[in-house]
Design an enzyme around this catalytic site. Structure first.
Site, PDB file in Angstrom:
ATOM      1  N   GLY A 149      20.959   3.332 -35.365  1.00 35.40           N
ATOM      2  CA  GLY A 149      20.261   4.481 -35.953  1.00 35.40           C
ATOM      3  C   GLY A 149      21.762   6.117 -36.174  1.00 35.40           C
ATOM      4  N   GLY A 151       7.973   8.697 -37.513  1.00 34.87           N
ATOM      5  CA  GLY A 151       9.003   9.839 -38.031  1.00 34.87           C
ATOM      6  C   GLY A 151       8.981  11.094 -37.522  1.00 34.87           C
ATOM      7  N   ASP A 202      12.561   4.866 -39.095  1.00 39.73           N
ATOM      8  CA  ASP A 202      12.292   5.788 -39.996  1.00 39.73           C
ATOM      9  C   ASP A 202      13.167   5.257 -40.746  1.00 39.73           C
ATOM     10  OD1 ASP A 202      11.221   6.181 -37.270  1.00 39.73           O
ATOM     11  OD2 ASP A 202      13.060   7.760 -36.685  1.00 39.73           O
ATOM     12  N   ARG A 249       7.734  -0.898 -33.533  1.00 40.69           N
ATOM     13  CA  ARG A 249       9.128  -1.428 -33.387  1.00 40.69           C
ATOM     14  C   ARG A 249       9.224  -3.373 -32.584  1.00 40.69           C
ATOM     15  NH1 ARG A 249      12.121   3.457 -30.222  1.00 40.69           N
ATOM     16  NH2 ARG A 249      11.839   1.898 -28.601  1.00 40.69           N
ATOM     17  N   LEU A 257       3.886  -0.709 -30.648  1.00 37.73           N
ATOM     18  CA  LEU A 257       4.225  -1.832 -32.159  1.00 37.73           C
ATOM     19  C   LEU A 257       4.464  -1.361 -33.233  1.00 37.73           C
ATOM     20  CD1 LEU A 257       0.038  -1.719 -31.303  1.00 37.73           C
ATOM     21  CD2 LEU A 257       1.955  -3.560 -30.683  1.00 37.73           C
TER      22      LEU A 257
END
Length: 366
Positions: free
Chosen positions: A118, A186, A143, A291, A289
């Site tokens: 990321g 997020g 995200d 991911r 959950l």
């Protein structure tokens, strides 16, 4: 076919796991091995593995049959080599880690390092490029907040998971005439809450980019009740901010949340709703959950496209790039354009208008 610019490359996954990592690993390695004849070094547990020299030669049996698997066969960590460890007063520890990475990069005879991660991962990748290493990045995160790409792999799988959870909460909310608050991931960007909230028919969606006012939330819930709607679904991004919080510094927000003692934003919102309206309110925090598990078909396809595109960059020696999706096409953009940039939800995004058009409230009184 001409000789590839890359003979041997290392590959690692860094940061939080997400669906599609193994599909991307498979895309890179199969194309690099079978099409271009490259040697592949798998590095365990992200940048930490490169610091410690924890690496091994990968063979076809290692990357066969992993397309549908969640997690990552390489393991991951949140190691940030350019930052000192907690408790370190200076950057000496970080410097030693970077030196170890550079040393092991050369010990392993790598021509390039492929990193899947990321924002933090790509910032580190850019800094390693500045330190003289060849690096290629693949954007992953649920995200969807990496600048430069329309979408990241892992995002659509998380939307599927969150939407299914909202669907299930509808029936129990209806049965008990409750307000159900569901918190999704997020921290700085509300893409997941926005997409899943619309797809799941959320009545209220709270995202970091649109500060909310409790009074507007209460008014919306009471209006629904007056219209005969005995239950409501509130979708909350973990980083959602009240209007008051949006005017605070980061440190001030930390102190406020510590004082309030709510474990997460979802619990805070639920408490305030029940206190202000008297409506029975419950909280579901999806947490990890979102991911885990098998990637969606879309993410398998996207991760495979990104992986094979990375193999093509390796073949050409086109280093210092991140693979991205723009307007349906896979492209490569300089790492320097990505580092330290965040893709957040614009307040005028078309999906915001779509949600408002069907009566969804964002807590801002619009």
């Amino acid at each position: 076919m001409k000789r590839p610019a890359t003979r041997t490359f290392g590959i690692l996954t860094s940061g939080g796991d997400c669906p599609g990592l193994n599909a991307a690993i498979r895309g890179v390695t199969k194309a690099a091995y079978w099409r271009y004849g490259m040697s592949i070094i798998g590095i365990s547990h992200g940048y930490r593995g490169l610091i410690e020299g924890d690496a091994r030669l990968l063979h076809p049996r290692d990357f066969d049959g992993i397309l549908t698997r969640g997690g990552t066969i390489l393991g991951t960590s949140r190691e940030k080599p350019f930052k000192p460890d907690p408790g370190e007063k200076d950057s000496e520890a970080g410097s030693r880690k970077v030196e170890a990475i550079i040393e092991n990069y050369h010990k392993l005879h790598l021509d390039c390092l492929v990193v899947l991660g990321g924002n933090g991962t790509h910032k580190t990748a850019y800094l390693l490029q500045q330190a003289g290493l060849n690096v290629i990045g693949l954007p992953k995160t649920i995200d969807n907040d990496i600048w430069g790409t329309d979408v990241t792999f892992g995002f659509h799988s998380a939307v599927d998971i969150a939407t299914e959870a909202i669907d299930r909460l509808h029936s129990t909310a209806h049965a008990h005439n409750r307000v159900m608050v569901i918190e999704v991931m997020g921290h700085k960007a509300g893409w997941l809450a926005l997409y899943a909230g619309i797809a799941g028919g959320g009545d209220i969606i709270l995202i970091p980019e649109i500060p909310y006012d409790l009074a507007h939330i209460v008014h919306h819930l009471q209006t629904r009740q007056q219209r005969g709607k005995e239950f409501s679904i509130v979708v909350v991004a973990e980083g959602a901010l009240s209007r008051e919080e949006s005017l605070m510094s980061k440190e001030e927000r930390k102190k406020r949340r510590k004082k309030n003692r709510f474990p997460t934003k979802g619990y805070e919102v639920a408490h305030l709703i029940q206190e202000a309206t008297g409506m029975e309110t419950r909280v579901t925090v999806l947490g990890y959950l979102q991911r885990g598990g098998t990637p969606s078909p879309y993410d398998r396809l996207l991760a495979t496209r990104f992986g094979t595109a990375a193999a093509e960059l390796l073949y050409r020696g086109d280093y210092g790039k991140m693979v991205a999706l723009r307007d349906g096409e896979v492209v490569a953009i300089p790492l320097g354009e990505v580092a330290e940039k965040l893709k957040t939800v614009p307040p005028d995004h078309p999906l915001i208008d779509t949600a408002r058009a069907v009566g969804t409230c964002f807590g801002d009184g619009v």
